[in-house]
Structures are given as C-alpha cells and as structure tokens.
Design a protein around this motif. Structure first.
Motif, PDB file in Angstrom:
ATOM      1  N   LYS A  48       0.834  -1.204   0.000  1.00 42.85           N
ATOM      2  CA  LYS A  48       0.000   0.000   0.000  1.00 42.85           C
ATOM      3  C   LYS A  48       0.869   1.254   0.000  1.00 42.85           C
ATOM      4  N   THR A  49       1.901   1.246   0.838  1.00 45.57           N
ATOM      5  CA  THR A  49       2.808   2.393   0.885  1.00 45.57           C
ATOM      6  C   THR A  49       3.456   2.621  -0.475  1.00 45.57           C
ATOM      7  N   MET A  50       3.889   1.545  -1.112  1.00 48.22           N
ATOM      8  CA  MET A  50       4.552   1.666  -2.409  1.00 48.22           C
ATOM      9  C   MET A  50       3.587   2.148  -3.487  1.00 48.22           C
ATOM     10  N   MET A  51       2.342   1.686  -3.437  1.00 48.60           N
ATOM     11  CA  MET A  51       1.371   2.105  -4.451  1.00 48.60           C
ATOM     12  C   MET A  51       1.032   3.584  -4.332  1.00 48.60           C
ATOM     13  N   LEU A  52       0.984   4.096  -3.109  1.00 51.77           N
ATOM     14  CA  LEU A  52       0.618   5.495  -2.910  1.00 51.77           C
ATOM     15  C   LEU A  52       1.788   6.445  -3.139  1.00 51.77           C
ATOM     16  N   ASP A  53       2.994   5.988  -2.824  1.00 53.32           N
ATOM     17  CA  ASP A  53       4.141   6.898  -2.834  1.00 53.32           C
ATOM     18  C   ASP A  53       5.013   6.811  -4.073  1.00 53.32           C
ATOM     19  N   GLY A  54       4.740   5.884  -4.968  1.00 54.88           N
ATOM     20  CA  GLY A  54       5.601   5.745  -6.136  1.00 54.88           C
ATOM     21  C   GLY A  54       4.831   5.323  -7.364  1.00 54.88           C
ATOM     22  N   CYS A  84       7.681  -6.948  -2.396  1.00 58.36           N
ATOM     23  CA  CYS A  84       6.988  -7.365  -1.173  1.00 58.36           C
ATOM     24  C   CYS A  84       7.071  -8.875  -0.951  1.00 58.36           C
ATOM     25  N   GLY A  85       7.931  -9.541  -1.708  1.00 61.20           N
ATOM     26  CA  GLY A  85       8.169 -10.959  -1.478  1.00 61.20           C
ATOM     27  C   GLY A  85       7.138 -11.898  -2.060  1.00 61.20           C
ATOM     28  N   LEU A  86       6.352 -11.421  -3.030  1.00 61.01           N
ATOM     29  CA  LEU A  86       5.337 -12.262  -3.663  1.00 61.01           C
ATOM     30  C   LEU A  86       5.835 -12.714  -5.032  1.00 61.01           C
ATOM     31  N   SER A  87       5.436 -13.897  -5.439  1.00 66.56           N
ATOM     32  CA  SER A  87       6.054 -14.528  -6.606  1.00 66.56           C
ATOM     33  C   SER A  87       5.793 -13.791  -7.910  1.00 66.56           C
ATOM     34  N   ASP A  88       4.599 -13.230  -8.073  1.00 64.03           N
ATOM     35  CA  ASP A  88       4.285 -12.500  -9.301  1.00 64.03           C
ATOM     36  C   ASP A  88       3.058 -11.626  -9.061  1.00 64.03           C
ATOM     37  N   GLN A  89       2.642 -10.913 -10.103  1.00 69.03           N
ATOM     38  CA  GLN A  89       1.530  -9.977  -9.961  1.00 69.03           C
ATOM     39  C   GLN A  89       0.218 -10.691  -9.647  1.00 69.03           C
ATOM     40  N   ALA A  90      -0.001 -11.846 -10.258  1.00 68.29           N
ATOM     41  CA  ALA A  90      -1.243 -12.581 -10.007  1.00 68.29           C
ATOM     42  C   ALA A  90      -1.333 -13.005  -8.540  1.00 68.29           C
ATOM     43  N   ASP A 133       5.708   2.644  -9.266  1.00 68.57           N
ATOM     44  CA  ASP A 133       6.092   1.283  -9.637  1.00 68.57           C
ATOM     45  C   ASP A 133       4.888   0.494 -10.143  1.00 68.57           C
ATOM     46  N   SER A 134       5.140  -0.410 -11.057  1.00 71.53           N
ATOM     47  CA  SER A 134       4.081  -1.282 -11.554  1.00 71.53           C
ATOM     48  C   SER A 134       3.701  -2.282 -10.469  1.00 71.53           C
ATOM     49  N   LEU A 135       2.530  -2.877 -10.616  1.00 70.95           N
ATOM     50  CA  LEU A 135       2.105  -3.888  -9.649  1.00 70.95           C
ATOM     51  C   LEU A 135       3.046  -5.084  -9.659  1.00 70.95           C
ATOM     52  N   ALA A 136       3.593  -5.412 -10.816  1.00 65.07           N
ATOM     53  CA  ALA A 136       4.532  -6.532 -10.896  1.00 65.07           C
ATOM     54  C   ALA A 136       5.781  -6.244 -10.068  1.00 65.07           C
ATOM     55  N   ALA A 137       6.298  -5.008 -10.162  1.00 65.66           N
ATOM     56  CA  ALA A 137       7.489  -4.635  -9.396  1.00 65.66           C
ATOM     57  C   ALA A 137       7.186  -4.607  -7.904  1.00 65.66           C
ATOM     58  N   ILE A 138       6.010  -4.116  -7.544  1.00 61.05           N
ATOM     59  CA  ILE A 138       5.621  -4.065  -6.136  1.00 61.05           C
ATOM     60  C   ILE A 138       5.491  -5.478  -5.575  1.00 61.05           C
ATOM     61  N   ALA A 139       4.923  -6.372  -6.371  1.00 54.21           N
ATOM     62  CA  ALA A 139       4.773  -7.759  -5.929  1.00 54.21           C
ATOM     63  C   ALA A 139       6.123  -8.352  -5.548  1.00 54.21           C
ATOM     64  N   GLY A 161      -3.527   7.091  -6.036  1.00 50.92           N
ATOM     65  CA  GLY A 161      -2.115   6.755  -6.144  1.00 50.92           C
ATOM     66  C   GLY A 161      -1.632   6.871  -7.570  1.00 50.92           C
ATOM     67  N   ALA A 162      -0.352   6.559  -7.778  1.00 49.85           N
ATOM     68  CA  ALA A 162       0.244   6.651  -9.111  1.00 49.85           C
ATOM     69  C   ALA A 162      -0.513   5.760 -10.086  1.00 49.85           C
ATOM     70  N   ALA A 163      -0.669   6.230 -11.319  1.00 46.92           N
ATOM     71  CA  ALA A 163      -1.411   5.474 -12.328  1.00 46.92           C
ATOM     72  C   ALA A 163      -0.678   4.189 -12.667  1.00 46.92           C
ATOM     73  N   GLU A 164      -1.431   3.137 -12.809  1.00 51.75           N
ATOM     74  CA  GLU A 164      -0.856   1.846 -13.198  1.00 51.75           C
ATOM     75  C   GLU A 164      -0.979   1.704 -14.707  1.00 51.75           C
ATOM     76  N   VAL A 165       0.153   1.645 -15.392  1.00 50.88           N
ATOM     77  CA  VAL A 165       0.173   1.630 -16.846  1.00 50.88           C
ATOM     78  C   VAL A 165      -0.399   0.322 -17.380  1.00 50.88           C
ATOM     79  N   ALA A 166      -1.421   0.472 -18.256  1.00 51.79           N
ATOM     80  CA  ALA A 166      -2.023  -0.670 -18.945  1.00 51.79           C
ATOM     81  C   ALA A 166      -2.433  -1.773 -17.987  1.00 51.79           C
ATOM     82  N   GLN A 167      -2.965  -1.396 -16.819  1.00 54.41           N
ATOM     83  CA  GLN A 167      -3.349  -2.402 -15.830  1.00 54.41           C
ATOM     84  C   GLN A 167      -4.799  -2.209 -15.418  1.00 54.41           C
ATOM     85  N   THR A 168      -5.626  -3.204 -15.645  1.00 56.29           N
ATOM     86  CA  THR A 168      -6.998  -3.205 -15.162  1.00 56.29           C
ATOM     87  C   THR A 168      -7.283  -4.578 -14.597  1.00 56.29           C
TER      88      THR A 168
END
Length: 205
Positions: free
Chosen positions: A142-148, A159-165, A150-156, A188-195
């Motif tokens: 949550k902190t990373m999504m609001l403050d930067g 945060c120690g998670l295997s992938d975006q899914a 980064d794509s969801l894949a990078a955040i995953a 938060g920051a816009a997520e590019v091409a992510q829905t």
C-alpha cells in the motif's frame, strides 16, 4: 530530504559485550526503527540498513538475570513473547519482506522451539506467523502504491510475492478489491495498462 546513512547516524557498538544496555542505546534501536519506517517509501535500501543495525543491537538487550531493575524488560503478556522477542521478530520481518521468511527462522530469532513460538506468537500478535507476514507484505504494498509509480509486478516482487497474479489474489483476500482498484480510489500513481480484466487470475483467488 535524503535520509542520512546509518554509519554516520548511529554507531554500532561491539556485539561481543553482554553488559546491560543503557537506556540511550535502547533509544537508538527505537530511533533506527522509526527512521526505517519513514525511509521505506523514499529509500528502501537505507531502511533495510537501519533495520539491520537495529537487529544487530537487539541481542545486547537480552541482559543477564543479575541486571539492575532499571534495565529489566517490562512484563510480558501471559503465555506470549517477551518484549525483546516481539521487537526482534518485527525487525526481522520488516528486513526480510522482499524474500522468504519461515516460521522456523522467526522461532530461532526468538530463541524458542517452533511449537512454543507458534503458540506465543499468536498470543502476542493475534495472528499466526504466516498471516502476520502476509499482512505486513500488504501494508508495504500500500505504501509503495501510494508513494511511487512502480508497476504492480514490481511491487509484488519488492513485497516478497512470486508474481503480480499472486499479489492480486492476496491483496483481494485482505482488502476485498484488487490492488489496481485500491490504488485508483486513493489517487495513487497510475498503473500503466493495468486493469482487473488484465488479470483474471486475481478474481479466481
């Protein structure tokens, strides 16, 4: 403002000493953890350095039984972890969120057997060790999504998670919505091409 490096901020005392730690040293540990918390969004590497120094200081708090009352730890919750164990576990988890953290490692850090640790952990944290770690992963995401941006894949991965899914499934389990929706609702920051439609696997979780 850029966070100072740990080496210039808090000197690390020799770890061989087992003398009781004076109150200023205990304050150093608290300060390091506060600095790490504030640095997470802007300088994760510095945050990890702060936590690493705090972890190295923690063994010295476990002073001998003959220590003066002034240095004695506060009363622990009946059946739960001692205060120094709680602090050590929190520091370990925050330092290792980007990777794998096993219950056995946490038990070793608390100097308890796995079975004893699991029972005491639930009393002190109100959660099983794995659930607590996952909750901390979601909090950091949550902190990373609001403050930067980064794509969801990078955040995953951060945060120690295997992938975006995997991230989407876990986030939905805790928050009741996908991370992309949560981010948009909070500006938060816009997520590019992510829905949500891009990741049907998230809905399956």
């Amino acid at each position: 403002m850029q966070v100072q490096t740990v080496s210039s901020r808090v000197p690390v005392p020799a770890l061989e000493s087992r003398e009781p730690v004076p109150e200023p040293a205990r304050d150093q540990i608290r300060l390091l953890l506060m600095q790490a918390r504030h640095a997470l969004a802007t300088d994760p590497a510095d945050a990890e350095r702060c936590i690493a120094v705090a972890v190295r200081l923690l063994p010295q708090i476990d002073a001998p039984a003959s220590e003066p009352k002034a240095f004695a730890a506060p009363a622990m919750q009946r059946g739960g972890l001692a205060p120094w164990q709680v602090l050590r576990i929190k520091a370990l988890v925050e330092a290792r969120l980007a990777g794998r953290i096993s219950s056995a490692e946490m038990a070793a850090a608390a100097r308890l057997s796995p079975s004893h640790f699991s029972r005491a952990f639930r009393i002190s944290f109100g959660d099983a060790p794995k659930a607590y770690v996952n909750r901390r992963r979601i909090a950091r995401s949550k902190t990373m999504m609001l403050d930067g941006g980064d794509s969801l894949a990078a955040i995953a991965l951060a945060c120690g998670l295997s992938d975006q899914a995997h991230f989407c499934r876990m986030f939905r389990r805790f928050e009741g919505m996908s991370p992309s929706v949560w981010r948009r609702l909070r500006g938060g920051a816009a997520e590019v091409a992510q829905t949500e439609a891009d990741w049907p696997a998230a809905a399956a979780g």
